[in-house]
Design an enzyme around this catalytic site. Structure first.
Site, PDB file in Angstrom:
ATOM      1  N   CYS A   1     -16.375 -10.411   8.792  1.00 19.34           N
ATOM      2  CA  CYS A   1     -15.826  -9.438   9.752  1.00 19.34           C
ATOM      3  C   CYS A   1     -16.911  -8.607  10.451  1.00 19.34           C
ATOM      4  O   CYS A   1     -16.635  -7.948  11.445  1.00 19.34           O
ATOM      5  CB  CYS A   1     -14.816  -8.525   9.075  1.00 19.34           C
TER       6      CYS A   1
ATOM      7  N   HIS B   1     -14.431  -2.075  13.395  1.00 23.44           N
ATOM      8  CA  HIS B   1     -13.720  -3.301  13.005  1.00 23.44           C
ATOM      9  C   HIS B   1     -12.277  -2.966  12.667  1.00 23.44           C
ATOM     10  O   HIS B   1     -11.998  -2.052  11.894  1.00 23.44           O
ATOM     11  CB  HIS B   1     -14.432  -3.928  11.803  1.00 23.44           C
TER      12      HIS B   1
ATOM     13  N   ASN C   1      -6.074  -7.905  11.573  1.00 24.71           N
ATOM     14  CA  ASN C   1      -7.522  -8.077  11.368  1.00 24.71           C
ATOM     15  C   ASN C   1      -7.892  -9.499  11.800  1.00 24.71           C
ATOM     16  O   ASN C   1      -7.531 -10.468  11.140  1.00 24.71           O
ATOM     17  CB  ASN C   1      -7.842  -7.849   9.888  1.00 24.71           C
TER      18      ASN C   1
HETATM   19  N1  COA Z   1       3.977  -5.042   0.263  1.00 23.51           N
HETATM   20  C1  COA Z   1       4.395  -4.218  -0.717  1.00 23.51           C
HETATM   21  N2  COA Z   1       3.599  -3.818  -1.713  1.00 23.51           N
HETATM   22  C2  COA Z   1       2.337  -4.262  -1.707  1.00 23.51           C
HETATM   23  C3  COA Z   1       1.835  -5.125  -0.727  1.00 23.51           C
HETATM   24  C4  COA Z   1       2.718  -5.519   0.288  1.00 23.51           C
HETATM   25  N3  COA Z   1       2.336  -6.319   1.292  1.00 23.51           N
HETATM   26  N4  COA Z   1       0.528  -5.374  -0.990  1.00 23.51           N
HETATM   27  C5  COA Z   1       0.232  -4.711  -2.101  1.00 23.51           C
HETATM   28  N5  COA Z   1       1.323  -4.040  -2.548  1.00 23.51           N
HETATM   29  C6  COA Z   1       1.445  -3.189  -3.718  1.00 23.51           C
HETATM   30  C7  COA Z   1       0.359  -3.394  -4.715  1.00 23.51           C
HETATM   31  O1  COA Z   1       0.657  -4.523  -5.530  1.00 23.51           O
HETATM   32  C8  COA Z   1       0.375  -2.106  -5.475  1.00 23.51           C
HETATM   33  O2  COA Z   1       1.390  -2.170  -6.421  1.00 23.51           O
HETATM   34  P1  COA Z   1       1.172  -1.536  -7.881  1.00 23.51           P
HETATM   35  O3  COA Z   1       0.915  -0.060  -7.630  1.00 23.51           O
HETATM   36  O4  COA Z   1       2.448  -1.824  -8.567  1.00 23.51           O
HETATM   37  O5  COA Z   1      -0.018  -2.230  -8.452  1.00 23.51           O
HETATM   38  C9  COA Z   1       0.785  -1.085  -4.427  1.00 23.51           C
HETATM   39  O6  COA Z   1       1.327  -1.834  -3.333  1.00 23.51           O
HETATM   40  C10 COA Z   1      -0.321  -0.221  -3.918  1.00 23.51           C
HETATM   41  O7  COA Z   1      -1.431  -1.061  -3.666  1.00 23.51           O
HETATM   42  P2  COA Z   1      -2.761  -0.479  -3.147  1.00 23.51           P
HETATM   43  O8  COA Z   1      -3.736  -1.613  -3.078  1.00 23.51           O
HETATM   44  O9  COA Z   1      -3.118   0.762  -3.896  1.00 23.51           O
HETATM   45  O10 COA Z   1      -2.320  -0.041  -1.673  1.00 23.51           O
HETATM   46  P3  COA Z   1      -3.223   0.506  -0.578  1.00 23.51           P
HETATM   47  O11 COA Z   1      -2.652   1.739  -0.061  1.00 23.51           O
HETATM   48  O12 COA Z   1      -4.679   0.470  -0.975  1.00 23.51           O
HETATM   49  O13 COA Z   1      -3.077  -0.608   0.559  1.00 23.51           O
HETATM   50  C11 COA Z   1      -4.249  -2.501   1.420  1.00 23.51           C
HETATM   51  C12 COA Z   1      -3.379  -1.972   0.290  1.00 23.51           C
HETATM   52  C13 COA Z   1      -4.564  -3.963   1.133  1.00 23.51           C
HETATM   53  C14 COA Z   1      -3.483  -2.379   2.717  1.00 23.51           C
HETATM   54  C15 COA Z   1      -5.532  -1.641   1.464  1.00 23.51           C
HETATM   55  O14 COA Z   1      -6.095  -1.597   0.191  1.00 23.51           O
HETATM   56  C16 COA Z   1      -6.540  -2.174   2.415  1.00 23.51           C
HETATM   57  O15 COA Z   1      -6.314  -2.170   3.612  1.00 23.51           O
HETATM   58  N6  COA Z   1      -7.689  -2.582   1.912  1.00 23.51           N
HETATM   59  C17 COA Z   1      -8.735  -3.094   2.768  1.00 23.51           C
HETATM   60  C18 COA Z   1      -8.391  -4.485   3.208  1.00 23.51           C
HETATM   61  C19 COA Z   1      -9.318  -4.939   4.281  1.00 23.51           C
HETATM   62  O16 COA Z   1      -9.598  -4.219   5.180  1.00 23.51           O
HETATM   63  N7  COA Z   1      -9.790  -6.181   4.158  1.00 23.51           N
HETATM   64  C20 COA Z   1     -10.647  -6.776   5.102  1.00 23.51           C
HETATM   65  C21 COA Z   1     -11.945  -6.075   5.155  1.00 23.51           C
HETATM   66  S1  COA Z   1     -12.934  -6.770   6.405  1.00 23.51           S
END
Ligand code: COA
Length: 332
Positions: A116, A255, A285
């Site tokens: 990315c 990004h 993304n």
């Molecule tokens: N729908 C519903 N629940 C979901 C889910 C979805 N699509 N994806 C994850 N969850 C759940 C998780 O399993 C977790 O459940 P738990 O508490 O029972 O374990 C809960 O939601 C919270 O997860 P968490 O990871 O703490 O949420 P978050 O607020 O961090 O958001 C992302 C998750 C993936 C959106 C976030 O972590 C993120 O954007 N990370 C960066 C990803 C990224 O940018 N990647 C590319 C980089 S170049």
């Protein structure tokens, strides 16, 4: 060209283009298939929809379309630098095929894989070719079909990633002129590679032992924290090198990983929310295509206009991250 003279050549933005597949995938469609909701995806990521390639459509197609748009009707380039981590084949690179399709003869052509962050790395690579006198006009493309790396059953990655391409044409010019890129700040941290990782498909494990090993595995929360910290750190470093204050930045084009990452990074930097450029709600993304697509959308809707001082910053798997700055030029 003498070495002394070449040090004074800047890479100047002279063209811009984007390419998106036609097929739109809405949050509702994902929620109908996986254990998630439109509301969860919107509030946690800012994404409403993303694009997915049609069967038979691939990275080379998106790169060609974006590249053609950036070149313009009579445009030419003597080099193509293509940022992608989803090359059509593992070997050879995709860039030579794109150069051939665009009728660029025997142009220098290579792929850059910094996932990315790839577009910012590719800009720096191209700027180096221009500074070194190896090229006069470089087509820099970011294109990815990231949906090919996403496990269709994984609710943590399916909502986030989409497909797309974006490109800029760079020409040799003077450091002080509008559109001149730089300085650059680029880094990596391979010890954290497994935060965003595809186990199989490469030389280490050609044929997946487990069929799921060909898909990306992401530790979302750790990636979120790293993305905010590294983009803020790199932004500060590049502003410092450029002699700009945070308040000098009119547009923050980060990004497009998650709207919360962009907002949190801008806040850490002390930048006003309205400086943040984002099209993530419509494209998700798109990995290496993310920054040029955001630029193209911002120009199209009038958010980005000539004279704006722009900070570009990216973060991705590797881990990799990097930034650069420019004053937005008039494009014909
Ligand atoms: N729908 C519903 N629940 C979901 C889910 C979805 N699509 N994806 C994850 N969850 C759940 C998780 O399993 C977790 O459940 P738990 O508490 O029972 O374990 C809960 O939601 C919270 O997860 P968490 O990871 O703490 O949420 P978050 O607020 O961090 O958001 C992302 C998750 C993936 C959106 C976030 O972590 C993120 O954007 N990370 C960066 C990803 C990224 O940018 N990647 C590319 C980089 S170049």
């Amino acid at each position: 060209m003498s070495a002394v003279r070449s040090q004074h050549r800047a890479a100047v933005v002279a063209g811009l283009g984007g390419a998106l597949p036609e097929h739109v995938v809405t949050n509702h469609e994902i929620a109908a298939r996986l254990d998630t909701t439109d509301e969860w995806i919107r509030t946690r990521t800012g994404i409403r929809e993303r694009r997915r390639v049609a069967p038979g459509q691939s990275t080379v197609d998106l790169a060609e379309e974006a590249g053609r748009a950036a070149l313009g009707p009579d445009g030419h380039a003597d080099a193509v630098v293509l940022a992608t981590s989803t090359a059509d084949q593992l070997c050879p690179a995709t860039a030579p095929q794109v150069a051939a399709r665009l009728g660029l003869g025997t142009a220098l052509a290579l792929d850059v894989n910094a996932v990315c962050s790839g577009f910012v790395y590719a800009l720096a690579t191209a700027a180096g070719f221009i500074a070194g006198g190896m090229a006069e006009r470089v087509l820099v493309i970011g294109a990815d079909v990231f949906t090919s790396l996403v496990d269709p059953d994984d609710r943590t990655t399916v909502p986030i990633f989409g497909d797309g391409g974006g490109a800029v044409l760079l020409r040799a010019g003077e450091p002080g002129e509008r559109g001149a890129l730089g300085p650059f700040d680029l880094h990596s941290e391979g010890e954290l590679a497994k935060l965003l990782w595809v186990e199989a498909g490469g030389a280490a494990q050609r044929v997946p032992e487990n069929p799921k090993d060909r898909f990306m595995v992401m530790q979302g929360t750790a990636v979120f924290r790293q993305a905010c910290a590294r983009m803020a750190e790199s932004s500060r470093a590049v502003l410092d090198q450029a002699g700009w204050m945070v308040g000098d930045v009119d547009r923050f084009v980060g990004h497009q990983a998650n709207i919360r990452i962009l907002q949190a990074t801008a806040k850490q930097l002390g930048m006003p929310a309205d400086a943040v450029v984002s099209n993530i709600d419509r494209v998700g993304n798109t990995s290496a295509a993310s920054i040029p697509l955001a630029l193209a959308d911002a120009v199209a809707d009038g958010t980005l206009t000539p004279g704006h001082r722009v900070l570009l910053t990216a973060f991705g798997a590797g881990l990799t991250w990097g930034s650069t700055v420019l004053t937005w030029p008039e494009l014909s």
